[in-house]
Design an enzyme around this catalytic site. Sequence first.
Site, PDB file in Angstrom:
ATOM      1  N   GLU A  76      -5.358   0.764   2.420  1.00 30.79           N
ATOM      2  CA  GLU A  76      -5.078  -0.273   3.425  1.00 30.79           C
ATOM      3  C   GLU A  76      -5.295   0.266   4.832  1.00 30.79           C
ATOM      4  OE1 GLU A  76      -2.801  -2.932   6.149  1.00 30.79           O
ATOM      5  OE2 GLU A  76      -2.651  -0.775   5.896  1.00 30.79           O
ATOM      6  N   GLU A  77      -4.859   1.499   5.041  1.00 32.06           N
ATOM      7  CA  GLU A  77      -4.928   2.058   6.395  1.00 32.06           C
ATOM      8  C   GLU A  77      -6.354   2.454   6.789  1.00 32.06           C
ATOM      9  OE1 GLU A  77      -2.598   1.666   8.329  1.00 32.06           O
ATOM     10  OE2 GLU A  77      -0.653   1.913   7.360  1.00 32.06           O
TER      11      GLU A  77
ATOM     12  N   HIS B  85       2.609   4.198  12.778  1.00 40.09           N
ATOM     13  CA  HIS B  85       1.413   4.924  13.231  1.00 40.09           C
ATOM     14  C   HIS B  85       1.742   5.933  14.329  1.00 40.09           C
ATOM     15  CE1 HIS B  85      -1.550   1.542  11.786  1.00 40.09           C
ATOM     16  NE2 HIS B  85      -0.533   1.720  10.976  1.00 40.09           N
TER      17      HIS B  85
ATOM     18  N   HIS C 122       0.825  -1.208   0.000  1.00 37.79           N
ATOM     19  CA  HIS C 122       0.000   0.000   0.000  1.00 37.79           C
ATOM     20  C   HIS C 122       0.855   1.252   0.000  1.00 37.79           C
ATOM     21  CE1 HIS C 122       0.138   0.823   4.505  1.00 37.79           C
ATOM     22  NE2 HIS C 122       0.354  -0.476   4.553  1.00 37.79           N
TER      23      HIS C 122
ATOM     24  N   ASP D  33       5.938   1.604   6.787  1.00 44.39           N
ATOM     25  CA  ASP D  33       4.531   1.175   6.650  1.00 44.39           C
ATOM     26  C   ASP D  33       3.819   2.059   5.649  1.00 44.39           C
ATOM     27  OD1 ASP D  33       2.010   0.195   7.022  1.00 44.39           O
ATOM     28  OD2 ASP D  33       1.764   0.931   9.060  1.00 44.39           O
TER      29      ASP D  33
ATOM     30  N   ASP E  52      -0.699   4.228   0.742  1.00 45.03           N
ATOM     31  CA  ASP E  52      -1.317   5.196   1.659  1.00 45.03           C
ATOM     32  C   ASP E  52      -0.665   5.095   3.026  1.00 45.03           C
ATOM     33  OD1 ASP E  52      -2.586   2.642   2.126  1.00 45.03           O
ATOM     34  OD2 ASP E  52      -4.211   3.651   3.199  1.00 45.03           O
TER      35      ASP E  52
ATOM     36  N   ASP F 234       4.884  -5.954   4.749  1.00 47.48           N
ATOM     37  CA  ASP F 234       4.189  -4.877   5.476  1.00 47.48           C
ATOM     38  C   ASP F 234       4.113  -5.284   6.942  1.00 47.48           C
ATOM     39  OD1 ASP F 234       2.760  -2.554   5.890  1.00 47.48           O
ATOM     40  OD2 ASP F 234       0.833  -3.392   5.274  1.00 47.48           O
TER      41      ASP F 234
HETATM   42  N1  BES Z   1       1.676  -2.759   8.323  1.00 48.54           N
HETATM   43  C1  BES Z   1       0.482  -2.817   9.075  1.00 48.54           C
HETATM   44  C2  BES Z   1       0.099  -4.196   9.545  1.00 48.54           C
HETATM   45  C3  BES Z   1       1.029  -4.817  10.538  1.00 48.54           C
HETATM   46  C4  BES Z   1       1.440  -4.094  11.638  1.00 48.54           C
HETATM   47  C5  BES Z   1       1.434  -6.100  10.374  1.00 48.54           C
HETATM   48  C6  BES Z   1       2.301  -4.679  12.545  1.00 48.54           C
HETATM   49  C7  BES Z   1       2.280  -6.687  11.281  1.00 48.54           C
HETATM   50  C8  BES Z   1       2.723  -5.968  12.373  1.00 48.54           C
HETATM   51  C9  BES Z   1      -0.661  -2.260   8.286  1.00 48.54           C
HETATM   52  O1  BES Z   1      -0.331  -1.255   7.402  1.00 48.54           O
HETATM   53  C10 BES Z   1      -1.626  -1.672   9.268  1.00 48.54           C
HETATM   54  O2  BES Z   1      -1.261  -0.883  10.071  1.00 48.54           O
HETATM   55  N2  BES Z   1      -2.849  -2.084   9.199  1.00 48.54           N
HETATM   56  C11 BES Z   1      -3.867  -1.547  10.011  1.00 48.54           C
HETATM   57  C12 BES Z   1      -5.165  -2.017   9.431  1.00 48.54           C
HETATM   58  C13 BES Z   1      -6.375  -1.348   9.966  1.00 48.54           C
HETATM   59  C14 BES Z   1      -6.312   0.130   9.840  1.00 48.54           C
HETATM   60  C15 BES Z   1      -7.587  -1.891   9.279  1.00 48.54           C
HETATM   61  C16 BES Z   1      -3.713  -1.974  11.449  1.00 48.54           C
HETATM   62  O3  BES Z   1      -3.295  -3.105  11.743  1.00 48.54           O
HETATM   63  O4  BES Z   1      -4.012  -1.147  12.322  1.00 48.54           O
HETATM   64 ZN    ZN Z   2      -0.205   0.678   9.037  1.00 46.09          ZN
END
Ligand code: BES
Ligand code: ZN
Length: 456
Positions: free
Chosen positions: A152-153, A426, A85, A118, A87, A179
């Site tokens: 994705e976010e 984040h 992603h 990320d 974004d 990711d």
């Molecule tokens: N890269 C992350 C997912 C992730 C974080 C995988 C830590 C393994 C370890 C991804 O971009 C993300 O932050 N996803 C969000 C999805 C949500 C907003 C639907 C998340 O996990 O908060």
């Molecule tokens: Zn993320």
Amino acid sequence: MPDLKTFIDENRGNFVESLKELLRIPSVSTDSRHKEDVKTAADWVASRFQELNFETKVIPTKGHPIVYAESPPVPGKPVALVYGHYDVQPPEPLDLWVTPPFDPTERDGNIVARGATDDKGQMLTHVFGATAWMKSVGELPIQVKFLIEGEEEIGSANLAPFIEENKELLANDVVVISDSSQFGPGQPAITYGLKGIAYFELKLVGPNRDLHSGSFGGSVRNPANALCAMLSTLIDEHGWIHIPGFYDDVKPMTGDERENFAELPFDEEKFKEQLGIDDVHGEEGYTTLERRWARPTLDINGLTSGYQGEGAKTVLPSEASAKFSCRLVPDQCPHKIGKALREHLEKVCPSGIKMEFKEHHGSPGFVVATDSPYIKAASSAIQQGFGAAPVLIREGGSIPIVANFAQQLGSDVLLLGWGLDDDNTHSPNEKFNLADFQRGITASAQLWAELAKIDK
Ligand code: BES
Ligand code: ZN
């Protein structure tokens, strides 16, 4: 023509400069003020593929665009689909950034910017892994398709229908996603499980305006007090969640898996020290890694009510609201949990308060088999890129679309994370280690060679 390895070594600086270009684009998907920036990032990604003469499209959706590109087919070989992603999460709070979030800066061997790890940096390792093949060998040893999205976010709501309508275009044997994270510095990992998520918002409305807390306090229900009381019914001191039926579908951990987790060199003292806490906390009866990777959780993500400015203001607020989410494990269903939660909250909502409850995004938890030939190929590629064999881990984050690849396309999935736990995803001062960026590019390039050894 240089060989693959020489090309990757010689272009280190170019890869970093290119990553910086993408990091300068503030592609915050949740914030409508950044809609044009998100589109600019999509076009930037598409240009990288066009430069390689890959068939490339930028596909508009009801939300942000999807970038799709593919290298030429290679008959008899597996097809890989890279998902990533472009974004990013909002950069706030801005005052905690040492350098501005969209002004990528090199510090201590890291690149610091929102999206560094990320997922812009990690995603680009695959773009540059493919670039290395095209510029040194002239072709890729297998067909690689790229699906890079901009939502994705915010839960990937427009991607599932796109996959459903384009099954032939996206057909593949294995989906490759970078990711997530390594187990630690110098210890790469392959992630075989991610958590799902169910995200909620609760708003309570009391009196029709803010009131003097002396004149009215104690005689009118205070929505902030009510919100705290209602939220405190959801999770207790043992870390047990009290949404009715919450644990009904939770797949228990196996003894083998618990042993595997226990064998990993996790240092709890260091974990506490890094986070500046004097104790860990979570569901009773489980270790920290089990809690983080394989047990469902509930966390408040934001609380809003009343006065938060300087000094003190004696006010009984008219409204209070909370955003909170559950991280889910297989086979919990986000919508089933949302329904049970709504019913529970309606039951505990006190008189004198109007309640509005909203389900935001939701996606299921995910685990893949660890004995596939793809995992073997990836282990070998990681060994070559990172100089160490990967360990198998699960993680607590979510990639909302990940289960769809298995369900809708029948794909195997490889989660090859190049990040680190302390990358500040984040959070302010997000970073990505530049040595890992380079190692990830090598591992990606080697992965295509390893996958080519699997006959179809
Ligand atoms: N890269 C992350 C997912 C992730 C974080 C995988 C830590 C393994 C370890 C991804 O971009 C993300 O932050 N996803 C969000 C999805 C949500 C907003 C639907 C998340 O996990 O908060
Ligand atoms: Zn993320």
